[in-house]
Design a protein around this motif. Structure first.
Motif, PDB file in Angstrom:
ATOM      1  N   ASN A  17       0.823  -1.205   0.000  1.00  0.00           N
ATOM      2  CA  ASN A  17       0.000   0.000   0.000  1.00  0.00           C
ATOM      3  C   ASN A  17       0.860   1.260   0.000  1.00  0.00           C
ATOM      4  N   LEU A  18       1.955   1.232   0.781  1.00  0.00           N
ATOM      5  CA  LEU A  18       2.871   2.371   0.771  1.00  0.00           C
ATOM      6  C   LEU A  18       3.478   2.558  -0.615  1.00  0.00           C
TER       7      LEU A  18
ATOM      8  N   ASN B 194      -4.980   1.460  12.408  1.00  0.00           N
ATOM      9  CA  ASN B 194      -5.121   1.124  11.003  1.00  0.00           C
ATOM     10  C   ASN B 194      -4.046   1.869  10.227  1.00  0.00           C
ATOM     11  N   TYR B 195      -3.091   1.126   9.657  1.00  0.00           N
ATOM     12  CA  TYR B 195      -2.031   1.734   8.865  1.00  0.00           C
ATOM     13  C   TYR B 195      -2.100   1.206   7.445  1.00  0.00           C
ATOM     14  N   GLY B 196      -2.183   2.095   6.488  1.00  0.00           N
ATOM     15  CA  GLY B 196      -2.152   1.692   5.094  1.00  0.00           C
ATOM     16  C   GLY B 196      -3.252   0.712   4.733  1.00  0.00           C
TER      17      GLY B 196
ATOM     18  N   ALA C 242      12.309  -2.279   1.021  1.00  0.00           N
ATOM     19  CA  ALA C 242      10.873  -2.373   1.286  1.00  0.00           C
ATOM     20  C   ALA C 242      10.110  -1.114   0.904  1.00  0.00           C
ATOM     21  N   ILE C 243      10.773   0.030   0.913  1.00  0.00           N
ATOM     22  CA  ILE C 243      10.090   1.277   0.567  1.00  0.00           C
ATOM     23  C   ILE C 243      11.112   2.241   0.004  1.00  0.00           C
ATOM     24  N   GLU C 244      10.700   3.022  -0.987  1.00  0.00           N
ATOM     25  CA  GLU C 244      11.647   3.860  -1.713  1.00  0.00           C
ATOM     26  C   GLU C 244      11.684   5.289  -1.197  1.00  0.00           C
TER      27      GLU C 244
ATOM     28  N   ALA D 146       5.282   6.023   5.788  1.00  0.00           N
ATOM     29  CA  ALA D 146       4.199   6.456   6.662  1.00  0.00           C
ATOM     30  C   ALA D 146       4.588   6.345   8.124  1.00  0.00           C
ATOM     31  N   GLN D 147       3.974   7.189   8.928  1.00  0.00           N
ATOM     32  CA  GLN D 147       4.236   7.161  10.355  1.00  0.00           C
ATOM     33  C   GLN D 147       3.639   5.905  10.972  1.00  0.00           C
TER      34      GLN D 147
END
Length: 490
Positions: free
Chosen positions: A105-106, A159-161, A458-460, A464-465
């Motif tokens: 989702n991120l 709830n995250y992403g 994992a993320i570019e 997100a916090q």
């Protein structure tokens, strides 16, 4: 002056941390003939959880080398969140596929916002899945260590992403006057020190990974000591405190407020350059902090830059908003509200006025004159915003306009928004088992990565916090250790 105060605060916090978390049992670091089965470079969350996995599930002799005076890395200053805790039962953790979905989702959010092109970067879903399939292990270790939980209000479902996580542990940074991070570190350090096969070395800076071609043979310390080991886990963090690497990989963040502790100097990148490892990740984990002392920015949902224009959906997280401001080279950014907002939020306004975070003006013209904002354009922006609030719709930013207040009633208030960042994404490429790869995409035998050093897989860009960093560090530290255990058991 501000930078001096910041450095002074960091030094004080590190000093307090060393006192509060206790001194690890003294170990000899100058024995040139020392030999261990595993050497862990870095004593932050990733390094500690790697040691925990090895101690709990093997008889391997393990050494942690931390260049600071105490374990913990940046945690004493920044705090964080550990996702997936349950106060009374174990293991109440999210399924590993849910964590993969979270990062998916991120990733999709980065694409939707135009921050990356789909073909430019692909997350390593196997790495995420493998790491979080083991996530119950560090959770159990922390629970068994007696990690103290904060107030129950910080122990809920979030709830995250689009993914709902069960209970989480919130650790408040020492800079906010809390001792939860010190208690957290004390509990973990005490438990690690009880293992006879775990050896903790502090004030011990590793400067080189020793190798024979593509195989690890040991490490070298700054004092000249050489440690023989066939397995090295690099849990060395990011690059935020390295002027050289920031210029090379994140030049846009130079000069922004940096809330790391001076430990994020890119040591893992430095030590693996001879293997021609691939560098991934740009951007930084950051957000907005108000002009003086308040961490939480004003939430009036009306943000403008020096041109007098809005430039973002104000309901976005600080991390997304700060990246947009950074990438579009926005400056002189303020959150604006009026007396309508103040009447609805009197405690927030009073606090910010008392802490000199909020400026008060009798008119919008005076506000623009004093803050060097283009008044004519600003007035047009205010009129358009007020109309959007009245109509509860504005396609330009797709904001839920039930959140905002019209800007109509004097006095008017402005809070300067300044970019800050905790750490960077820049790191090195690893495979699905946390093994570091060389420039030919081959496994470097005996070399593993964990935590911030491999978060880039994992993320570019936008992160997100919600404490994903600490959870990712705990999971990947465990994965790196588990990969070693599997290797030696064959």
């Amino acid at each position: 002056m501000k930078k001096f105060v910041q450095v002074l605060l960091v030094s004080l916090i590190l000093c307090l941390s060393a006192c509060s978390t206790g001194t690890p049992k003294e170990e000899e670091t100058t024995n040139i003939n020392a030999s261990y089965d595993v050497a862990i470079v870095g004593g932050g969350m990733a390094g500690m959880m790697a040691a925990a996995e090895l101690a709990e599930n093997s008889d391997l002799e393990v050494a942690i080398y931390e260049k600071a005076a105490n374990l913990g890395g940046n945690l004493p200053y920044t705090g964080g969140v550990i996702m997936g805790f349950n106060e009374s039962t174990y293991p109440e953790v999210a399924d590993s596929e849910e964590f993969v979905n979270y990062f998916r989702n991120l990733y999709q959010e980065n694409i939707n916002l135009g921050f990356i092109e789909k073909e430019d970067f692909t997350i390593n879903e196997e790495l995420i899945y493998n790491a979080f399939s083991l996530y119950g292990k560090p959770v159990k270790f922390m629970l068994d260590a007696g990690v103290p939980f904060p107030d129950s209000e910080n122990f809920n479902t979030r709830n995250y992403g689009g993914t709902i996580y069960s209970n989480f542990l919130s650790i408040t940074g020492a800079d906010e006057g809390s001792d939860t991070c010190f208690n957290f570190l004390q509990a973990i350090t005490d438990k690690l020190e009880n293992y006879s096969n775990v050896h903790i070395f502090t004030n011990a800076e590793v400067i080189e990974v020793l190798n024979n071609e593509n195989t690890v043979t040991g490490i070298k310390l700054k004092d000249g000591s050489e440690i023989n080991t066939p397995n090295v886990i690099l849990a060395t963090g990011g690059i935020a405190d390295s002027e050289e690497y920031m210029k090379e990989y994140n030049p846009g963040y130079i000069g922004h407020i940096n809330y790391t502790t001076g430990l994020s100097t890119g040591d893992g990148i430095t030590m693996t350059r001879k293997f021609r490892t691939e560098i991934l990740g740009i951007g930084a984990l950051g957000g907005f902090v108000s002009s003086d002392s308040t961490w939480v920015p004003l939430r009036s949902y009306f943000m403008i830059d020096g041109t007098g224009n809005r430039f973002v959906n104000e309901a976005y997280s600080d991390y997304i908003t700060s990246y947009i401001a950074y990438s579009e080279k926005r400056n002189n950014i303020y959150m604006i509200c009026d007396q309508n907002y103040a009447d609805a939020n009197p405690e927030e306004i009073e606090l910010k006025l008392n802490e000199n975070d909020l400026l008060e003006f009798d008119s919008l013209e005076s506000l623009c004159e004093n803050l060097n904002i283009q008044y004519e354009q600003f007035q047009k922006t205010v009129n358009a915003y007020n109309e959007a609030i009245a109509n509860k719709a504005n396609p330009e930013f797709d904001l839920d306009y039930t959140l905002g207040n019209q800007i109509t009633k004097a006095p008017f208030y402005a809070e300067r928004q300044e970019d800050y960042f905790f750490d960077t994404f820049t790191g090195i490429k690893a495979n699905e088992k946390a093994q570091i790869l060389n420039g030919n995409n081959e496994i470097i035998e005996g070399l593993y990565g964990a935590g911030q050093l491999i978060l880039c897989n994992a993320i570019e860009i936008v992160y997100a916090q919600g404490g994903t960093g600490l959870s990712f560090a705990a999971a990947t530290g465990t994965l790196a250790a588990n990969t070693i255990i599997e290797k030696v058991s064959k």
